[in-house]
Design an enzyme around this catalytic site. Structure first.
Site, short mmCIF file in Angstrom:
data_model
loop_
_atom_site.label_atom_id
_atom_site.label_comp_id
_atom_site.label_asym_id
_atom_site.label_seq_id
_atom_site.Cartn_x
_atom_site.Cartn_y
_atom_site.Cartn_z
N LYS B 81 -17.02 16.80 -17.68
CA LYS B 81 -16.56 15.49 -16.97
C LYS B 81 -17.63 14.53 -16.70
O LYS B 81 -18.76 15.16 -16.32
CB LYS B 81 -15.77 15.70 -15.94
CG LYS B 81 -15.04 14.87 -15.17
CD LYS B 81 -14.18 15.38 -13.94
CE LYS B 81 -13.34 14.40 -13.17
NZ LYS B 81 -12.47 15.02 -12.03
N SER B 156 -7.85 14.17 -12.75
CA SER B 156 -8.76 13.02 -13.15
C SER B 156 -9.69 13.51 -14.37
O SER B 156 -10.45 12.65 -14.92
CB SER B 156 -9.75 12.28 -11.99
OG SER B 156 -10.33 13.54 -11.60
N SER B 180 -7.12 17.29 -9.48
CA SER B 180 -7.67 16.70 -10.82
C SER B 180 -8.16 17.74 -11.85
O SER B 180 -8.72 17.50 -12.93
CB SER B 180 -9.05 15.94 -10.31
OG SER B 180 -8.44 14.85 -10.05
#
Lengths: 54, 471
Positions: B81, B156, B180
């Protein structure tokens, strides 16, 4: 920081929901000596107790 | 040959590299070929570092040839990420504000993966500043689900879920403040671990909420996940919340089976009613685990609304504090749905913020003493409804209350466990009528990640949901 009236009303409605929820739980659970840092101790103590039990 | 290599699990490829049956370069090339065909469909990557990855893979192969193996992850290609800092490199956090910003330090978890010999393929799409449960990103394009690109990936850590599911990478780091890691794991059909708060250092990771942020891996199998967590977990002087507790060899614990373990099943009807398809998947998983020898009972959950609201107070106040200078100077540079979620944080009294922090110890102690008393884990859904499409969940124009409603719907069963801080593993548990994945959450005692891995591994031993590959 400025907000239009409509948006400010939405924000304040959201704030009321959140603060009312926290106050309700606080009134039911918290005492004078409750420490914000106690959370980490609960995690560690619970883990130690479980390891000991095994 | 190389394309087939990308379909192998992280553990398989790592062991094959160690045995000199496959080179790190071959594994990296296989992933790059997979990225070439799947990136246009998923938009999972924000940056692909092809030359750096191949150079690093060659170096890792040279070490293997000379007899050096750094760890059980030596030579394995991964990506993360885009919120883990690497000194001198761009780190956007999925935002426009940090589009060209270069990190001054390297995240502890990246340092540990570097030391372990991991090859980094690039950085992955994510919700802006890790705020968003669907995978929408107005700045870099929405991330898309490899099972059907009209559907959400969850967020996310959207690129992490999407890239692992599409076999572009063998594993990826995500982060979890309200779900997330677990939401994209569930939506994309992969394994995601939100370990105990403090199990993994957050140093050098973009914060969403200091009190609730958890760093963790997304992988194809439970074994892979256990292997990565062991490398990234542990004490860190750069993060005062990182626990000093020793890190177990999670992989060595996997084969214990579930015989004798006690698992409570919960289908909570709190913030989010459970769709019958999802409830059916949970009941089927409970039956499987029961047949494997686990004792199955009904779990009683606390009031999730209270846990959810406490988390909301913490995340809004902390996010408002860290974003205030940018919100004041450049509010237009945020997505509407990201900025409006923070605005209440400017108005919540400090007393309520502090009380939310003080309540966490009570909530956690009560959960451990009631729901988890006498049982080893709770089984419940990760997302309570069949996945919606990207278009159905686009709240950018509506903002405000519409965003809150959408976020509440997605995170109703995940965010409460960020308040509690206890470990939760999301495991693939089947597919809905549209062919999109369903995720199961296994919730455990603090620092009992090994027990959750043991249950998840036993489940994966007799099911094949995690073996299915998007085409």
């Amino acid at each position: 920081m400025k907000f239009e009236d409509k948006r400010l009303a939405e924000i304040m409605a959201e704030v009321k929901i959140l603060t009312d929820a926290v106050r309700k739980e606080s009134d039911a659970r918290l005492a004078f000596d409750d420490d914000p840092a106690a959370f980490a101790s609960v995690m560690a103590q619970a883990s130690n107790a479980e390891e000991k039990a095994k | 040959m190389n394309a087939d290599l990308a379909l192998k699990d992280l553990s398989e490829i790592a062991d094959a590299i160690a045995a000199r049956k496959v080179t790190s370069v071959q594994a990296t090339e296989a992933c790059l070929a997979r990225i070439e065909s799947w990136q246009p469909r998923t938009n999972a990557f924000l940056r692909i570092e092809k030359d750096q990855a191949l150079s690093r893979a060659r170096a890792m192969d040279a070490e293997i040839t000379s007899g050096k193996r750094r760890s059980a992850l030596h030579g394995v290609p991964m990506a993360h990420k885009d919120m883990y800092y690497r000194e001198g490199e761009i780190s956007t956090g999925g935002s426009a504000i940090r589009k060209d910003w270069r990190a001054p330090v390297t995240a502890t978890v990246l340092e540990r993966l570097d030391a372990a010999g991991v090859v980094e393929l690039g950085f992955l799409n994510m919700a802006e500043f890790a705020a968003g449960p669907t995978g929408h990103n107005v700045h870099y394009g929405h991330c898309r689900n490899p099972w059907n690109d009209a559907y959400v990936t969850g967020g996310s850590s959207s690129g992490s879920g999407s890239s692992v599911a599409a076999r572009m990478v063998y594993g990826a780091l995500g982060s979890d403040t309200g779900g997330s890691i677990r939401l994209p794991a569930s939506a994309c059909g992969v394994v995601g671990m939100k370990a105990t708060y403090g199990r993994v250092s957050r140093a050098g990771a973009v914060a969403r909420s200091w009190s609730l942020d958890h760093v963790g891996p997304l992988t194809r199998t439970v074994r892979d996940n256990a292997r990565v967590l062991r490398v990234v977990a542990g004490a860190d002087p750069r993060d005062s919340t990182a626990s000093e507790k020793s890190v177990p060899d999670y992989e060595a614990l996997l084969e214990g089976g579930v015989n004798g373990l006690r698992i409570g099943v919960a289908l909570p009807e709190g913030l989010t009613p459970i769709d019958p398809q999802i409830g059916g998947a949970i009941e089927a998983a409970a039956t499987v685990l029961g047949k494997l020898g686990a004792t199955i009972s009904k779990a009683t959950l606390p009031d999730f609304t209270a846990l959810y609201r406490a988390a909301e107070v913490l995340v809004k106040c902390e996010a408002a504090a860290m974003h205030r200078p940018w919100i004041e100077s450049h509010p237009e540079r945020y997505a509407n749905q990201v900025r409006t979620r923070m605005e209440a944080g400017f108005f919540i009294p400090a007393t309520e913020y502090i009380d939310a922090l003080r309540l966490r110890a009570h909530f956690a102690a009560e959960f451990l003493a009631t729901t988890l008393a006498g049982i080893d884990a709770v089984l419940l859904p990760t997302i309570s409804f069949p996945l919606p499409t990207i278009a159905e969940t686009d709240v950018e124009a509506a903002g405000g209350p519409a965003t809150l409603a959408m976020v509440g719907r997605f995170t109703g069963l995940t965010r409460p466990f960020n308040t509690l801080g206890i470990p939760v593993l999301s495991v693939p548990g089947g597919f809905d009528a549209n062919g999109l994945p369903i995720g199961l959450q296994l919730v455990g005692h603090s620092f009992a990640e090994g027990t959750l891995y043991r249950i998840g591994h036993a489940y994966q031993g007799v099911t094949d949901h995690h073996r299915k590959v998007p085409v």
